[in-house]
Design a protein around this motif. Structure first.
Motif, PDB file in Angstrom:
ATOM      1  N   GLY A  83      10.546   2.825  12.079  1.00 39.08           N
ATOM      2  CA  GLY A  83      11.086   2.822  10.722  1.00 39.08           C
ATOM      3  C   GLY A  83      10.446   1.730   9.894  1.00 39.08           C
ATOM      4  N   GLY A  85       9.963   0.839   6.676  1.00 40.99           N
ATOM      5  CA  GLY A  85      10.387   1.171   5.323  1.00 40.99           C
ATOM      6  C   GLY A  85       9.739   0.326   4.243  1.00 40.99           C
ATOM      7  N   HIS A 132      11.267   3.604  -0.151  1.00 37.76           N
ATOM      8  CA  HIS A 132      11.703   4.583   0.840  1.00 37.76           C
ATOM      9  C   HIS A 132      13.024   4.212   1.499  1.00 37.76           C
ATOM     10  CE1 HIS A 132       7.232   4.851   0.667  1.00 37.76           C
ATOM     11  NE2 HIS A 132       7.509   6.123   0.565  1.00 37.76           N
ATOM     12  N   TYR A 162      15.893   6.377   5.654  1.00 34.54           N
ATOM     13  CA  TYR A 162      15.122   6.481   4.414  1.00 34.54           C
ATOM     14  C   TYR A 162      15.955   7.193   3.346  1.00 34.54           C
ATOM     15  CZ  TYR A 162      10.814   5.569   7.145  1.00 34.54           C
ATOM     16  OH  TYR A 162       9.845   5.030   7.947  1.00 34.54           O
ATOM     17  N   LEU A 166      11.755  10.150   1.297  1.00 32.19           N
ATOM     18  CA  LEU A 166      10.739  10.369   2.324  1.00 32.19           C
ATOM     19  C   LEU A 166       9.343  10.188   1.737  1.00 32.19           C
ATOM     20  CD1 LEU A 166      12.145  13.529   4.155  1.00 32.19           C
ATOM     21  CD2 LEU A 166      12.382  11.130   4.814  1.00 32.19           C
ATOM     22  N   TRP A 219       1.403   6.948   7.784  1.00 29.85           N
ATOM     23  CA  TRP A 219       2.575   7.762   8.111  1.00 29.85           C
ATOM     24  C   TRP A 219       2.178   8.840   9.112  1.00 29.85           C
ATOM     25  CZ3 TRP A 219       6.702   5.465   6.277  1.00 29.85           C
ATOM     26  CH2 TRP A 219       6.660   4.801   5.053  1.00 29.85           C
TER      27      TRP A 219
END
Length: 414
Positions: A9, A11, A15, A46, A49, A68
């Protein structure tokens, strides 16, 4: 120097969580580091996305390179586990391809789930660079404590093997909790010289004015009026792990004091259940605000007189507490009422609040009364917390620790 972080994750403010390495990346970027974050395209936390095009998508976010890896969405636990395996497999598959540029200096595998260690180890081995395993949660220990699953559950056994693999392969084990060194030493006869403490916190772009409580008067708003309430607040996720039911029970004990109010900010799986609990008790001194944008959190915190953090009593907490909300409370200059059991208490280290055992609403209520009746203590604790945050948990400070570690690893490991 180029650092590659592999974390499920990864982030960003655009997001959602987890944003530890986004903020650390910004701070390290100011120290002339280049940061690449390899992350899953889907994570249940999130709120937005990332846009992906195929299995691998490259994106630049505020000077930090994101890679990603396309993974499936999920709604249930089994789907979440599949998502973890899918990300770990794709990261391993692409680790020796063009996933990241050739000039890598250090590879970081960052939890919570440890499966990223396999891909990170493969990349570090191929590029002949140091490998760092960063622990944010002790999986499987915390999973077992929360779920009650037996130690021989297949998923927990796989987590345990992966943790052993990480300890065996990593050049350094880093953790956001200082006591995790005890855990690794007890479980794996770990050499504590390989342990590195890198606390949680967040990155402050500009130093805001901290709203310390005055040494006279206890209420929020217009402090000159005796009607001003003493507000105890909570900001964060609402689940059984965070002890909000104990806070509601404390509110029930204090409902006859019209000067005390409770304000709960956040959403989560237990929001409706907690609202029903307060309604059943016919409490008029508690308010559920629901989730607010991250940009509004500091404003909410400034309206509180004291902040609450609670945790379920699980074995993993024995080794330390590292809730982001706690550091937000410190940063806001508010005294903290903490309800948990640990051998490494950050509230005690910072001298910024009152700690009581988990599951004891009457002691929470007593702590509220003590702070309400002692404004000078509130001021003292809030100031101590703010100072402690800037000395230990602001991410520029943490980034400087990583700066020294990364350079020392590059010198000692060829």
């Amino acid at each position: 120097m180029h650092i590659v972080i592999m974390t499920h994750g990864g982030g960003s403010p655009y997001h959602g969580p987890n944003m530890r390495w986004y903020f650390l990346g910004k701070a390290l970027r100011d120290l002339d580091f280049r940061i690449t974050i390899v992350s899953s395209s889907y994570f249940h936390k999130y709120h937005e996305l990332p846009n992906t095009d195929g299995d691998v998508t490259h994106e630049n976010i505020d000077g930090i390179k994101y890679v990603w890896l396309k993974t499936r969405s999920y709604q249930r636990r089994l789907g979440q586990v599949f998502n973890q395996f899918q990300f770990a497999f794709k990261a391993y598959r692409y680790a020796t391809s063009d996933l990241v540029p050739a000039d890598v200096d250090v590879v970081v595998a960052s939890s919570p789930h440890p499966f990223v260690i396999y891909a990170a180890n493969r990349l570090a081995h191929q590029r002949k660079v140091p490998l760092l395993y960063e622990v944010r949660d002790l999986w499987p220990l915390v999973i077992r404590g929360l779920s009650g699953a037996p130690a021989y559950h297949p998923y927990l056994l796989l987590l345990k093997f992966t943790e052993w693999f990480a300890v065996r392969k990593a050049d350094v084990i880093a953790s956001v909790k200082p006591g995790d060194k005890d855990y690794f030493q007890q479980m794996y006869d770990f050499d504590v010289q390989r342990f590195f403490y890198a606390p949680n916190g967040f990155y402050v772009d500009k130093v805001p004015e901290v709203s310390l409580l005055p040494e006279e008067g206890c209420g929020s708003g217009d402090l000159s009026t005796p009607e001003s309430p003493f507000v105890v607040g909570y900001v964060g996720a609402l689940s059984s792990y965070y002890g909000i039911n104990d806070l509601i029970e404390a509110a029930r004990l204090l409902q006859d004091d019209r000067q005390i109010r409770f304000r709960i900010v956040g959403g989560g799986e237990d929001l409706n259940k907690l609202r029903d609990m307060a309604k059943q008790y016919e409490l008029t001194n508690i308010e559920f605000v629901g989730p607010v944008p991250k940009s509004d959190v500091l404003r909410e915190l400034q309206s509180f007189n004291a902040c609450y953090v609670g945790l379920k009593d699980v074995e993993a907490n024995r080794y330390g507490i590292s809730c982001n909300k706690l550091f937000e409370y410190m940063h806001a200059g508010k005294p903290v009422i903490a309800s948990y059991k640990t051998d490494y208490d950050p509230v005690a280290f910072a001298r910024c609040g009152i700690t009581v055992p988990s599951g004891n609403p009457s002691m929470i209520a007593n702590a509220v009364m003590r702070l309400k009746e002692n404004p000078s203590l509130c001021h003292k604790l809030g100031k101590a917390g703010a100072n402690y945050f800037y000395d230990n948990h602001e991410f520029s400070v943490v980034a400087n620790k990583y700066y020294e570690l990364f350079h020392s690893l590059k010198k000692t490991i060829k």
